[in-house]
Design a protein around this motif. Structure first.
Motif, PDB file in Angstrom:
ATOM      1  N   LEU A  37       0.827  -1.200   0.000  1.00  0.00           N
ATOM      2  CA  LEU A  37       0.000   0.000   0.000  1.00  0.00           C
ATOM      3  C   LEU A  37       0.867   1.257   0.000  1.00  0.00           C
ATOM      4  CD1 LEU A  37      -2.831  -0.976   2.516  1.00  0.00           C
ATOM      5  CD2 LEU A  37      -2.978  -0.822   0.030  1.00  0.00           C
ATOM      6  N   ASN A  38       1.947   1.227   0.743  1.00  0.00           N
ATOM      7  CA  ASN A  38       2.864   2.368   0.776  1.00  0.00           C
ATOM      8  C   ASN A  38       3.396   2.667  -0.620  1.00  0.00           C
ATOM      9  OD1 ASN A  38       5.828   3.409   0.932  1.00  0.00           O
ATOM     10  ND2 ASN A  38       4.999   3.914   2.943  1.00  0.00           N
ATOM     11  N   TYR A  39       3.837   1.631  -1.317  1.00  0.00           N
ATOM     12  CA  TYR A  39       4.388   1.832  -2.664  1.00  0.00           C
ATOM     13  C   TYR A  39       3.308   2.308  -3.632  1.00  0.00           C
ATOM     14  CZ  TYR A  39       8.331  -0.928  -0.850  1.00  0.00           C
ATOM     15  OH  TYR A  39       9.378  -1.397  -0.111  1.00  0.00           O
ATOM     16  N   ALA A  40       2.116   1.695  -3.526  1.00  0.00           N
ATOM     17  CA  ALA A  40       1.036   2.051  -4.444  1.00  0.00           C
ATOM     18  C   ALA A  40       0.622   3.506  -4.268  1.00  0.00           C
ATOM     19  CB  ALA A  40      -0.168   1.138  -4.226  1.00  0.00           C
ATOM     20  N   LEU A  41       0.534   3.954  -3.021  1.00  0.00           N
ATOM     21  CA  LEU A  41       0.113   5.333  -2.772  1.00  0.00           C
ATOM     22  C   LEU A  41       1.194   6.329  -3.168  1.00  0.00           C
ATOM     23  CD1 LEU A  41      -1.711   4.760   0.622  1.00  0.00           C
ATOM     24  CD2 LEU A  41      -2.759   5.527  -1.511  1.00  0.00           C
ATOM     25  N   HIS A  42       2.457   5.981  -2.993  1.00  0.00           N
ATOM     26  CA  HIS A  42       3.528   6.850  -3.470  1.00  0.00           C
ATOM     27  C   HIS A  42       3.489   6.953  -5.001  1.00  0.00           C
ATOM     28  CE1 HIS A  42       5.470   6.802   0.539  1.00  0.00           C
ATOM     29  NE2 HIS A  42       6.104   7.868   0.097  1.00  0.00           N
ATOM     30  N   GLY A  43       3.244   5.840  -5.669  1.00  0.00           N
ATOM     31  CA  GLY A  43       3.139   5.875  -7.123  1.00  0.00           C
ATOM     32  C   GLY A  43       1.974   6.733  -7.586  1.00  0.00           C
ATOM     33  N   LEU A 134      -5.726  14.213 -19.272  1.00  0.00           N
ATOM     34  CA  LEU A 134      -6.000  14.380 -17.838  1.00  0.00           C
ATOM     35  C   LEU A 134      -6.711  13.154 -17.270  1.00  0.00           C
ATOM     36  CD1 LEU A 134      -7.183  18.104 -17.805  1.00  0.00           C
ATOM     37  CD2 LEU A 134      -5.014  17.208 -16.950  1.00  0.00           C
ATOM     38  N   ALA A 135      -7.675  12.628 -18.026  1.00  0.00           N
ATOM     39  CA  ALA A 135      -8.403  11.437 -17.576  1.00  0.00           C
ATOM     40  C   ALA A 135      -7.479  10.236 -17.471  1.00  0.00           C
ATOM     41  CB  ALA A 135      -9.558  11.136 -18.530  1.00  0.00           C
ATOM     42  N   ALA A 136      -6.556  10.108 -18.440  1.00  0.00           N
ATOM     43  CA  ALA A 136      -5.605   8.986 -18.405  1.00  0.00           C
ATOM     44  C   ALA A 136      -4.729   9.056 -17.157  1.00  0.00           C
ATOM     45  CB  ALA A 136      -4.739   8.995 -19.666  1.00  0.00           C
ATOM     46  N   GLY A 137      -4.265  10.267 -16.835  1.00  0.00           N
ATOM     47  CA  GLY A 137      -3.449  10.411 -15.640  1.00  0.00           C
ATOM     48  C   GLY A 137      -4.211  10.087 -14.371  1.00  0.00           C
ATOM     49  N   GLN A 138      -5.463  10.507 -14.308  1.00  0.00           N
ATOM     50  CA  GLN A 138      -6.261  10.250 -13.112  1.00  0.00           C
ATOM     51  C   GLN A 138      -6.597   8.773 -12.957  1.00  0.00           C
ATOM     52  OE1 GLN A 138      -6.773  12.486 -10.696  1.00  0.00           O
ATOM     53  NE2 GLN A 138      -5.471  13.731 -11.991  1.00  0.00           N
ATOM     54  N   VAL A 139      -6.888   8.096 -14.065  1.00  0.00           N
ATOM     55  CA  VAL A 139      -7.253   6.681 -13.943  1.00  0.00           C
ATOM     56  C   VAL A 139      -6.054   5.867 -13.448  1.00  0.00           C
ATOM     57  CG1 VAL A 139      -6.717   5.982 -16.329  1.00  0.00           C
ATOM     58  CG2 VAL A 139      -8.478   4.773 -15.060  1.00  0.00           C
ATOM     59  N   LEU A 140      -4.850   6.235 -13.890  1.00  0.00           N
ATOM     60  CA  LEU A 140      -3.655   5.530 -13.421  1.00  0.00           C
ATOM     61  C   LEU A 140      -3.458   5.742 -11.921  1.00  0.00           C
ATOM     62  CD1 LEU A 140      -1.200   6.372 -16.349  1.00  0.00           C
ATOM     63  CD2 LEU A 140      -2.173   4.127 -15.824  1.00  0.00           C
ATOM     64  N   ALA A 141      -3.760   6.941 -11.443  1.00  0.00           N
ATOM     65  CA  ALA A 141      -3.601   7.226 -10.017  1.00  0.00           C
ATOM     66  C   ALA A 141      -4.708   6.609  -9.180  1.00  0.00           C
ATOM     67  CB  ALA A 141      -3.567   8.740  -9.796  1.00  0.00           C
ATOM     68  N   ASP A 142      -5.895   6.471  -9.760  1.00  0.00           N
ATOM     69  CA  ASP A 142      -7.043   5.980  -8.991  1.00  0.00           C
ATOM     70  C   ASP A 142      -7.014   4.471  -8.767  1.00  0.00           C
ATOM     71  OD1 ASP A 142      -8.421   8.305  -8.292  1.00  0.00           O
ATOM     72  OD2 ASP A 142      -9.237   8.501 -10.305  1.00  0.00           O
ATOM     73  N   VAL A 143      -6.269   3.736  -9.575  1.00  0.00           N
ATOM     74  CA  VAL A 143      -6.185   2.286  -9.373  1.00  0.00           C
ATOM     75  C   VAL A 143      -5.574   1.965  -8.004  1.00  0.00           C
ATOM     76  CG1 VAL A 143      -5.148   0.131 -10.172  1.00  0.00           C
ATOM     77  CG2 VAL A 143      -6.170   1.704 -11.823  1.00  0.00           C
ATOM     78  N   PRO A 144      -4.384   2.485  -7.672  1.00  0.00           N
ATOM     79  CA  PRO A 144      -3.853   2.199  -6.328  1.00  0.00           C
ATOM     80  C   PRO A 144      -4.692   2.817  -5.219  1.00  0.00           C
ATOM     81  CG  PRO A 144      -2.435   3.760  -7.501  1.00  0.00           C
ATOM     82  CD  PRO A 144      -3.400   3.220  -8.497  1.00  0.00           C
ATOM     83  N   GLU A 145      -5.344   3.946  -5.498  1.00  0.00           N
ATOM     84  CA  GLU A 145      -6.195   4.546  -4.472  1.00  0.00           C
ATOM     85  C   GLU A 145      -7.386   3.640  -4.153  1.00  0.00           C
ATOM     86  OE1 GLU A 145      -9.029   8.014  -5.045  1.00  0.00           O
ATOM     87  OE2 GLU A 145      -7.372   8.991  -4.016  1.00  0.00           O
ATOM     88  N   GLY A 146      -8.009   3.079  -5.194  1.00  0.00           N
ATOM     89  CA  GLY A 146      -9.110   2.144  -4.980  1.00  0.00           C
ATOM     90  C   GLY A 146      -8.645   0.899  -4.237  1.00  0.00           C
ATOM     91  N   PHE A 147      -7.446   0.443  -4.579  1.00  0.00           N
ATOM     92  CA  PHE A 147      -6.857  -0.719  -3.905  1.00  0.00           C
ATOM     93  C   PHE A 147      -6.704  -0.437  -2.410  1.00  0.00           C
ATOM     94  CE2 PHE A 147      -3.536  -3.577  -2.527  1.00  0.00           C
ATOM     95  CZ  PHE A 147      -3.778  -4.733  -3.249  1.00  0.00           C
ATOM     96  N   ALA A 148      -6.148   0.736  -2.084  1.00  0.00           N
ATOM     97  CA  ALA A 148      -5.935   1.090  -0.683  1.00  0.00           C
ATOM     98  C   ALA A 148      -7.256   1.268   0.055  1.00  0.00           C
ATOM     99  CB  ALA A 148      -5.113   2.379  -0.605  1.00  0.00           C
ATOM    100  N   THR A 149      -8.258   1.825  -0.613  1.00  0.00           N
ATOM    101  CA  THR A 149      -9.558   2.061   0.023  1.00  0.00           C
ATOM    102  C   THR A 149     -10.214   0.756   0.456  1.00  0.00           C
ATOM    103  OG1 THR A 149      -9.909   4.070  -1.268  1.00  0.00           O
ATOM    104  CG2 THR A 149     -11.859   3.034  -0.317  1.00  0.00           C
ATOM    105  N   ILE A 150     -10.278  -0.201  -0.463  1.00  0.00           N
ATOM    106  CA  ILE A 150     -10.920  -1.480  -0.139  1.00  0.00           C
ATOM    107  C   ILE A 150     -10.081  -2.276   0.853  1.00  0.00           C
ATOM    108  CG2 ILE A 150     -11.667  -3.694  -1.089  1.00  0.00           C
ATOM    109  CD1 ILE A 150     -13.544  -1.341  -1.618  1.00  0.00           C
ATOM    110  N   LEU A 228      11.221   5.887  -5.004  1.00  0.00           N
ATOM    111  CA  LEU A 228      11.322   5.376  -6.372  1.00  0.00           C
ATOM    112  C   LEU A 228       9.939   5.132  -6.957  1.00  0.00           C
ATOM    113  CD1 LEU A 228      14.291   2.849  -6.063  1.00  0.00           C
ATOM    114  CD2 LEU A 228      14.326   5.195  -6.953  1.00  0.00           C
ATOM    115  N   ALA A 229       8.998   4.691  -6.114  1.00  0.00           N
ATOM    116  CA  ALA A 229       7.625   4.503  -6.574  1.00  0.00           C
ATOM    117  C   ALA A 229       7.010   5.844  -6.962  1.00  0.00           C
ATOM    118  CB  ALA A 229       6.794   3.834  -5.483  1.00  0.00           C
ATOM    119  N   PHE A 230       7.266   6.887  -6.163  1.00  0.00           N
ATOM    120  CA  PHE A 230       6.792   8.234  -6.488  1.00  0.00           C
ATOM    121  C   PHE A 230       7.381   8.693  -7.827  1.00  0.00           C
ATOM    122  CE2 PHE A 230       7.144  12.803  -6.571  1.00  0.00           C
ATOM    123  CZ  PHE A 230       5.925  13.245  -6.057  1.00  0.00           C
ATOM    124  N   THR A 231       8.684   8.504  -7.982  1.00  0.00           N
ATOM    125  CA  THR A 231       9.352   8.894  -9.223  1.00  0.00           C
ATOM    126  C   THR A 231       8.810   8.109 -10.404  1.00  0.00           C
ATOM    127  OG1 THR A 231      11.362   9.374  -7.958  1.00  0.00           O
ATOM    128  CG2 THR A 231      11.594   9.139 -10.341  1.00  0.00           C
TER     129      THR A 231
END
Length: 251
Positions: A37-43, A134-150, A228-231
């Protein structure tokens, strides 16, 4: 023509919601550790910051006066602080407990998706190609966010039917915000549209630092892989953005 534009906005707005949902479904079938989760949220944070730095700010900096950029960005940050205060107030009134925590998680993610919708709606009012990136960037970010939420909901022993129902409801805030922003901004001067994008950039930037990174630190202490995940998230958006711009230009 208007009908076609509306369906384009709807389709693009559904992308972040579906990214969030797909990440949540992945958490349903996979066991996530705090380190994952830490890596996913940094990414995810790297992706969002790249959206702001690479896609939003360049046209803003070459078009708007500095005072307007500063004011719009500051208002976005203040809007996030106000929303956070509202969420904290609701939490205090409802008291502690797993059910309250679930609603706080839902509200926090809904606010993030609402800002995604504002971003896509504002981008659609300026140019469909910008909205797509913009939508493409958000969907890539929302995948790990959804993972962390559930994953957080599973840790709090929330029943699976309720988790899946809340996951499906994430479509509502992003869709509503995208349509609202599009209809409000589509006939406005370009300077006003770009100011609205800057406002959303301010909101997203503060939310990323205060929520995503803070949540990443709460789930697990950072390792050398965390930055590195953030980068990697930042670099990934640059590559996706460049590829989509080239595809749009050739099309």
């Amino acid at each position: 023509m208007l009908t076609d534009s509306i369906w384009l906005v709807v389709g693009l707005a559904l992308m972040p919601a579906l990214g969030n949902i797909s990440g949540g479904l992945a958490a349903e079938v996979c066991r996530a550790t705090g380190r994952h989760l830490n890596y996913a949220l940094h990414g995810a944070a790297g992706l969002v910051m790249a959206v702001v730095a690479v896609e939003i700010m360049p046209p803003v900096l070459t078009t708007l006066p500095a005072w307007l950029i500063a004011a719009a960005f500051a208002l976005g940050g203040l809007a996030y602080v106000g929303l956070e205060k509202l969420v904290d107030s609701v939490q205090e009134n409802r008291g502690a407990g797993a059910q309250t925590s679930v609603w706080m998680i839902y509200i926090a993610v809904s606010v993030d998706l609402f800002s995604d919708g504002l971003l896509i709606g504002a981008g659609s009012a300026i140019a469909p190609s910008m909205a797509l990136i913009l939508a493409a960037g958000q969907v890539l970010a929302d995948v790990p966010e959804g993972f962390a939420t559930i994953a957080n909901m599973k840790d709090k022993a929330i029943p699976r039917p309720k988790r899946l129902l809340l996951l499906a409801f994430f479509i509502i805030p992003v869709l509503a915000a995208a349509l609202l922003a599009y209809f409000v901004l589509r006939h406005q001067p370009k300077s006003f549209q770009l100011a609205a994008l800057t406002f959303t950039a301010g909101l997203l930037t503060v939310a990323t630092i205060e929520e995503m990174i803070a949540e990443a630190h709460e789930t697990r202490a950072d390792t050398r892989i965390s930055p590195l995940a953030f980068t990697g998230g930042f670099v990934l958006f640059i590559l996706v953005s460049a590829g989509l711009e080239q595809a749009v230009a050739q099309g």
